[in-house]
Design a protein around this motif. Structure first.
Motif, short mmCIF file in Angstrom:
data_model
loop_
_atom_site.label_atom_id
_atom_site.label_comp_id
_atom_site.label_asym_id
_atom_site.label_seq_id
_atom_site.Cartn_x
_atom_site.Cartn_y
_atom_site.Cartn_z
N LYS A 146 0.83 -1.21 0.00
CA LYS A 146 0.00 0.00 0.00
C LYS A 146 0.86 1.26 0.00
CE LYS A 146 -4.32 1.44 0.12
NZ LYS A 146 -5.28 1.07 -0.95
N MET A 147 1.96 1.25 0.73
CA MET A 147 2.85 2.40 0.75
C MET A 147 3.48 2.62 -0.62
SD MET A 147 4.65 1.86 4.50
CE MET A 147 5.42 3.49 4.67
N ILE A 148 3.83 1.54 -1.28
CA ILE A 148 4.40 1.61 -2.64
C ILE A 148 3.39 2.25 -3.59
CG2 ILE A 148 4.90 0.13 -4.64
CD1 ILE A 148 6.52 -1.65 -2.68
N GLU A 149 2.13 1.91 -3.41
CA GLU A 149 1.07 2.48 -4.22
C GLU A 149 1.02 4.00 -4.07
OE1 GLU A 149 -3.74 2.46 -3.82
OE2 GLU A 149 -2.77 0.48 -3.79
N PHE A 150 1.19 4.48 -2.83
CA PHE A 150 1.15 5.93 -2.60
C PHE A 150 2.39 6.63 -3.14
CE2 PHE A 150 -2.34 4.98 0.25
CZ PHE A 150 -3.15 6.09 0.09
N VAL A 151 3.52 5.94 -3.19
CA VAL A 151 4.72 6.52 -3.80
C VAL A 151 4.50 6.71 -5.30
CG1 VAL A 151 7.16 6.09 -4.35
CG2 VAL A 151 6.31 5.69 -2.04
N GLY A 152 3.68 5.82 -5.88
CA GLY A 152 3.38 5.95 -7.30
C GLY A 152 4.03 4.89 -8.17
N GLU A 154 4.27 0.98 -9.71
CA GLU A 154 3.37 -0.14 -10.03
C GLU A 154 3.74 -1.39 -9.26
OE1 GLU A 154 3.17 -0.72 -14.22
OE2 GLU A 154 2.34 1.28 -14.63
N GLU A 155 5.00 -1.51 -8.91
CA GLU A 155 5.48 -2.65 -8.12
C GLU A 155 6.71 -2.21 -7.35
OE1 GLU A 155 6.35 -5.66 -10.97
OE2 GLU A 155 8.13 -4.64 -11.74
N GLY A 156 7.18 -3.09 -6.48
CA GLY A 156 8.35 -2.73 -5.69
C GLY A 156 8.57 -3.72 -4.56
N ASP A 157 9.44 -3.35 -3.66
CA ASP A 157 9.81 -4.20 -2.54
C ASP A 157 10.03 -3.28 -1.34
OD1 ASP A 157 10.47 -6.42 -1.09
OD2 ASP A 157 12.30 -6.90 -2.19
N GLY A 158 10.27 -3.86 -0.20
CA GLY A 158 10.53 -3.02 0.96
C GLY A 158 10.70 -3.81 2.23
N SER A 310 14.58 4.44 -4.42
CA SER A 310 14.26 4.01 -3.06
C SER A 310 13.74 5.19 -2.26
CB SER A 310 15.48 3.40 -2.37
OG SER A 310 16.56 4.30 -2.33
N VAL A 311 12.93 4.88 -1.26
CA VAL A 311 12.31 5.92 -0.42
C VAL A 311 12.30 5.46 1.03
CG1 VAL A 311 10.16 7.15 0.10
CG2 VAL A 311 10.81 6.76 -2.29
N ALA A 312 12.69 6.35 1.92
CA ALA A 312 12.55 6.11 3.36
C ALA A 312 11.34 6.88 3.84
CB ALA A 312 13.80 6.56 4.10
N TRP A 313 10.47 6.22 4.62
CA TRP A 313 9.22 6.85 5.08
C TRP A 313 8.93 6.35 6.49
CZ3 TRP A 313 3.95 6.07 2.03
CH2 TRP A 313 2.91 6.69 2.73
N ASN A 314 8.76 7.28 7.44
CA ASN A 314 8.53 6.94 8.84
C ASN A 314 7.10 7.25 9.27
OD1 ASN A 314 11.24 6.45 8.76
ND2 ASN A 314 11.81 7.89 10.36
N ASP A 332 12.85 -1.46 -7.35
CA ASP A 332 13.25 -2.71 -7.98
C ASP A 332 12.48 -3.88 -7.37
OD1 ASP A 332 15.00 -5.27 -8.06
OD2 ASP A 332 15.94 -4.00 -9.55
N ASN A 333 11.90 -4.70 -8.22
CA ASN A 333 11.13 -5.85 -7.75
C ASN A 333 11.74 -7.18 -8.18
OD1 ASN A 333 8.92 -6.83 -6.25
ND2 ASN A 333 7.73 -7.20 -8.12
N SER A 334 13.03 -7.15 -8.47
CA SER A 334 13.70 -8.36 -8.96
C SER A 334 14.42 -9.12 -7.84
CB SER A 334 14.72 -7.97 -10.04
OG SER A 334 15.79 -7.22 -9.46
#
Length: 455
Positions: A146-152, A154-158, A310-314, A332-334
């Motif tokens: 959900k956080m990735i969705e707000f960053v904008g 389409e996919e990602g990791d974290g 990459s993004v840091a979010w607290n 990156d989602n690989s």
């Protein structure tokens, strides 16, 4: 009690230890927990919004040492004394949920997040494998998605980390690994001089990370900022070119979305253009400003963040998720996180388990034991919804706007600049300095004022 246990026919004694005896008195323990929770409810939760209570019952260090009786002894002390110690700890601690607690970038209490912390503290999980932490791994996955969705993206990791500083270090190391994957096995020897870029107003964790990772603080090029504390893209371009002429290897730009002091948001789109031009990893430290993403009114502050690597979010800051609650999000989602940090510990991350081992996410963390920090954010988000989180951001910035107008109306207060976020920077000018000419002597005296003001 020990004699009674030994007299039982099934007593198992090894090295003077009764193995099948009780470890502790469970009934007494349950009673202690019950009474301690009552103290917490009365002294912390119920007094959270009471302005007549003190933010802190301040004592000097040596005095506080005597009040608390910090010494550990050979024998344990009775529950009543421990309960009194609990009361004293609460009494002399800073009440960060107090309406008049104003400190660095966090305050207040969220009841859902608090309950989530109670649950996780009681369960005492560790988030590394699905078999030991099934619910919390799925929760973290859902929150990150959900956080990735707000960053904008389409996919990602974290992954959730113990603080924004650690998230920034993760990102720096990940960018370096992407730039030169061989560093994981071969180390620093043979590498060119690596250089990274951050604004003059960036968080101090960038220097710490460069030091910790062996990059060196001298190889952090600090980019000039404008009068509002924003990184100047033209200066970044100059410094990248300078680094290349010196024979260095630029690999990372760290932009800041919400600087600690001025609350500045770097121009992410223009910085992203430079990163794309020179093939640099773009990390956005949005530890403070990232929460504006959930506000339709204020997310424009982070325009261009979708172009970051990459993004840091607290969420533990403006959204009140409770310390600590900090995410590193990666475009990156690989499996880059796992490739960078995996040690493939066979005793823990076996590949022949009875479930999908892709849910064993612990191998993409630098930690082994890891707290389920996403849970407090998830439970809060479930309770409030995105609209509830949005209201928190909007309210915080509306309060900031109100404070600015009050400062402008009051004699002796001087606004430093019009804010664009929740950071309000101003000077309090005491009566003795109000008619003094602006100059070195004036500023020397004014700088001494804040240290003398009561908390």
């Amino acid at each position: 009690c020990k004699q009674e246990m030994l007299q039982k026919k099934n007593a198992v004694l090894v090295d003077g230890v009764i193995l099948n005896g009780p470890i502790m008195d469970s009934k007494a323990g349950e009673k202690f927990v019950e009474e301690a929770c009552k103290i917490i409810m009365e002294e912390v939760v119920q007094k959270a919004d009471d302005v007549t209570e003190k933010v802190c019952e301040w004592q000097a260090p040596e005095t506080l040492k005597q009040i608390l009786d910090l010494e550990m002894r050979d024998t344990g002390e009775c529950h009543q004394k421990i309960l009194q110690l609990c009361r004293d700890v609460i009494k002399y601690s800073v009440k960060t949920n107090h309406p008049r607690f104003f400190n660095q970038l966090y305050a207040g209490i969220d009841y859902y997040s608090l309950v989530a912390r109670f649950i996780t503290e009681a369960l005492n999980p560790s988030v590394y494998t699905y078999e030991v932490s099934p619910v919390f791994l799925l929760v973290e996955e859902a929150v990150i998605k959900k956080m990735i969705e707000f960053v904008g993206w389409e996919e990602g990791d974290g992954i959730f980390n113990p603080g924004g500083s650690v998230s920034n270090m993760y990102a720096m190391n990940l960018a370096r690994y992407k730039f030169c994957p061989e560093i994981k096995e071969k180390g620093l020897s043979g590498l060119p001089r690596l250089v990274l870029f951050a604004s003059e107003e960036c968080h101090y964790s960038m220097k710490k990370a460069a030091s910790f990772l062996g990059i060196g603080t001298e190889n952090v090029y600090f980019i000039k900022t404008d009068e509002r504390g924003k990184m100047i893209p033209e200066e970044l371009e100059k410094q990248v070119q300078r680094a290349r002429k010196e024979g260095s290897a630029p690999f990372l730009v760290c932009a800041t979305a919400g600087t600690t002091v001025l609350g500045a948001f770097d121009p992410l789109d223009k910085i992203a253009d430079i990163c794309e031009k020179h093939g640099l990893w773009l990390h956005v430290d949005a530890s403070w400003g990232g929460s504006a993403l959930v506000s339709r009114k204020h997310r424009r502050l982070l325009h261009g963040i979708h172009r970051a690597d990459s993004v840091a979010w607290n969420p533990h800051k403006m959204l009140l998720a409770g310390i600590q609650c900090c995410a590193l999000l990666v475009k990156d989602n690989s499996g880059l996180l796992k490739k960078c940090y995996s040690a493939e510990a066979a005793y823990l991350f076996q590949q022949d388990k009875f479930y999908d081992v892709s849910y064993d996410t612990g191998d993409k963390s630098i930690q082994c034991s890891r707290r389920p920090d996403a849970f407090k954010f998830w439970l809060m988000w479930k309770a409030l919804g995105t609209t509830g989180l949005e209201e928190r951001v909007n309210r915080a910035l509306a309060l900031a706007k109100y404070l600015v107008e009050e400062i402008k109306k009051r004699e002796g207060f001087q606004l430093l600049l019009e804010p664009e976020y929740a950071n309000i920077c101003f000077w309090y000018i005491p009566p003795s300095l109000r008619k003094m000419e602006d100059g070195p002597e004036f500023w020397q005296k004014l700088h001494q004022v804040s240290g003398m003001l009561p908390e």
